[in-house]
Design a protein around this motif. Structure first.
Motif, PDB file in Angstrom:
ATOM      1  N   TYR A 127      -4.458   2.455  -7.476  1.00 62.18           N
ATOM      2  CA  TYR A 127      -4.859   2.380  -5.946  1.00 62.18           C
ATOM      3  C   TYR A 127      -4.866   1.144  -5.368  1.00 62.18           C
ATOM      4  O   TYR A 127      -5.571   0.133  -6.002  1.00 62.18           O
ATOM      5  N   ALA A 138      -6.354   3.083   3.537  1.00 66.67           N
ATOM      6  CA  ALA A 138      -6.679   3.004   2.097  1.00 66.67           C
ATOM      7  C   ALA A 138      -7.905   2.177   1.715  1.00 66.67           C
ATOM      8  O   ALA A 138      -8.880   2.962   0.899  1.00 66.67           O
ATOM      9  N   GLN A 165       0.200   3.764  -3.217  1.00 66.71           N
ATOM     10  CA  GLN A 165      -0.309   5.090  -2.908  1.00 66.71           C
ATOM     11  C   GLN A 165       0.673   6.324  -3.321  1.00 66.71           C
ATOM     12  O   GLN A 165       0.490   7.356  -3.786  1.00 66.71           O
ATOM     13  N   THR A 224       0.790  -1.184  -0.271  1.00 67.48           N
ATOM     14  CA  THR A 224       0.052   0.089  -0.001  1.00 67.48           C
ATOM     15  C   THR A 224       0.795   1.229   0.211  1.00 67.48           C
ATOM     16  O   THR A 224       0.624   2.281  -0.505  1.00 67.48           O
TER      17      THR A 224
END
Length: 487
Positions: free
Chosen positions: A283, A320, A277, A273
């Protein structure tokens, strides 16, 4: 206390909040007994051998060692160098310009430092996505570092400067693979690491065939914006190479059709992640993976950019995923009233999920009698953030950090205790720092000062400001008020 940790002597953790990562298996005020390399008992008020060393785990969380399923360990020698890079700048630096300068000893240096850092952060198993192996000599250096470093590892062999269908079938690589197989080291696994570029001719077939012939799992960067895409997945599917032995790293820009193929084939996804990001692979996809029932593991990618602990990975992933849920709901004029993803599930991704992705779930990943004693105690009596311990998974994911890792065992061996590395790992750290210092001197001298500075400080693009129709006038310092009027 350090001298008491002698090989073979039983160890018992007392009065811990035990997160076994098995359904319904969590225990408050629980004990866990380690005998030799394995977990011998889990419960309350355990009867233990008279010579067992007792570790007071009260107020702490006892959990399986965390598992990082995708980390370019060799790049740790340039820790933080690319903090302001984009993904394209990473590709230019390693793939087009400076990746070729790394020698076998530089691979070794980065791997050893990364390995010790992992243990210090409670990551007991790491997959080394080692795509800096230009030659078999580089591979030998990587393997030697992981074989002698404290911890459990999987060497995923790759070569960012070579064609995988060529190097995976070369005589030198096959001999190396045979040596890795013959070593029979359960603390050092072996995989192939390469990507599928969506070339219609599917030249990667040769690499997949080599993996199949050698009985090796494959890890591949998939669904990376501008690099690998749905066509890569389709080619793998059409040629019969999507199997449960494949891990798809990132998988951030795929369509439902590709996710369905991964799910149907039993594949797993490694989500990084912080990387997704910041670098722009897409994503973070857990919000999609959950819908398709695809098993998830977590990873940190590379210390040339980011942190190398799974506390950061768990926290960023949960945030997220929830952010995406809120964004999707707001776009539809709705409000999220129940979070779908919970802290417990993310903790499972960091442990048993990782073990599953590496094919090691029968060996590690949960605190189960008979499994290897890869164990982490999270405890810090000096930290106000670790008290009270009301929601242990919430505390683990949102409150804890690497500084709260009290004790780490791998294969029953104590590598860290009372917040400090044991003498063996500590000595290895001192040696690793010396190795990395030599690598830094060599890299900077080879690149030259100008390229070194430019690499660390890429150009900042200009920002076009939006015209503001408001100005602030008539400021009155006495009553500290602003009056806005249209320009």
């Amino acid at each position: 206390m350090t001298a008491e940790f002698t090989p073979g002597r039983p160890i018992v953790f007392r009065n811990a909040t035990i997160l076994t990562m098995e359904a319904g298996g969590d225990i408050e005020n629980g004990d866990l007994l380690v005998v030799g390399e394995r977990i011998a008992a889990v419960g309350r008020a355990l009867a233990v051998p008279d010579d067992a060393i007792e570790i007071d785990a009260s107020g702490g969380i006892l959990m399986p060692g965390m598992v990082d399923t995708h980390r370019h360990m060799w790049q740790t020698a340039l820790r933080g160098f690319g903090a302001d890079w984009t993904l394209s700048q990473y590709f230019v630096f390693y793939y087009l310009t400076w990746g070729k300068i790394f020698r076998p000893e530089d691979i070794h240096a980065g791997n050893v430092l990364a390995a010790i850092e992992a243990i210090d952060a409670g990551v007991t198993t790491t997959l080394d996505w080692s795509h800096g192996l230009q030659t078999v000599e580089h591979g030998e250096a990587a393997a030697d570092a992981l074989r002698t470093a404290p911890g459990r590892f999987v060497l995923a062999y790759g070569n960012l400067l070579g064609a995988p269908w060529e190097w995976a079938n070369s005589k030198d690589f096959r001999a190396f693979a045979e040596r890795m197989s013959g070593a029979r080291d359960e603390k050092l696994g072996f995989q192939l690491a390469f990507d599928v570029t969506a070339d219609p001719a599917f030249p990667e077939r040769g690499a997949f065939e080599a993996a199949r012939e050698l009985g090796l799992r494959v890890t591949t960067h998939a669904g990376v914006w501008g690099a690998t895409n749905d066509e890569s997945i389709r080619l793998m599917w059409d040629h019969g190479f999507m199997t449960p032995d494949v891990t798809y790293v990132h998988a951030a820009t795929l369509t439902d059709d590709s996710y369905q193929r991964i799910a149907a084939s039993g594949g797993t996804v490694s989500v990084s992640t912080e990387s997704e990001q910041s670098a722009g692979q897409g994503y973070p996809p857990t919000w999609q993976l959950r819908k398709h029932g695809i098993p998830v593991s977590l990873s940190m990618d590379t210390s040339v950019w980011w942190s190398a602990d799974l506390f950061s990975a768990m926290r960023a992933t949960l945030s997220a995923d929830r952010s995406r849920e809120h964004l999707e709901a707001h776009a539809a004029g709705e409000t999220v009233v129940h979070n779908r993803l919970r802290a417990e599930e993310v903790a499972r991704w960091a442990t048993v999920g990782g073990a599953q992705a590496l094919g090691l779930d029968g060996l590690i990943g949960s605190l189960t009698v008979g499994k290897k004693a890869d164990i982490v105690l999270i405890k810090n009596d000096d930290s106000p953030a670790m008290y009270p311990l009301l929601h242990p998974y919430g505390s683990l994911v949102f409150q804890a950090g690497r500084g709260d890792v009290h004790t780490v065992l791998v294969n029953g061996e104590v590598l860290k205790h009372a917040g400090k590395l044991q003498p063996g790992p500590a000595a290895a750290l001192a040696s690793a720092k010396q190795e990395v210092a030599r690598t830094l001197d060599y890299a900077r001298a080879t690149m030259g000062d100008e390229a070194w500075r430019e690499g660390m400080a890429p150009e900042i693009p200009s920002t076009e400001r939006i015209q503001n129709p408001y100005t602030y006038t008539d400021f009155d310092g006495g009553d500290d008020r602003h009056r806005a009027q249209e320009a």
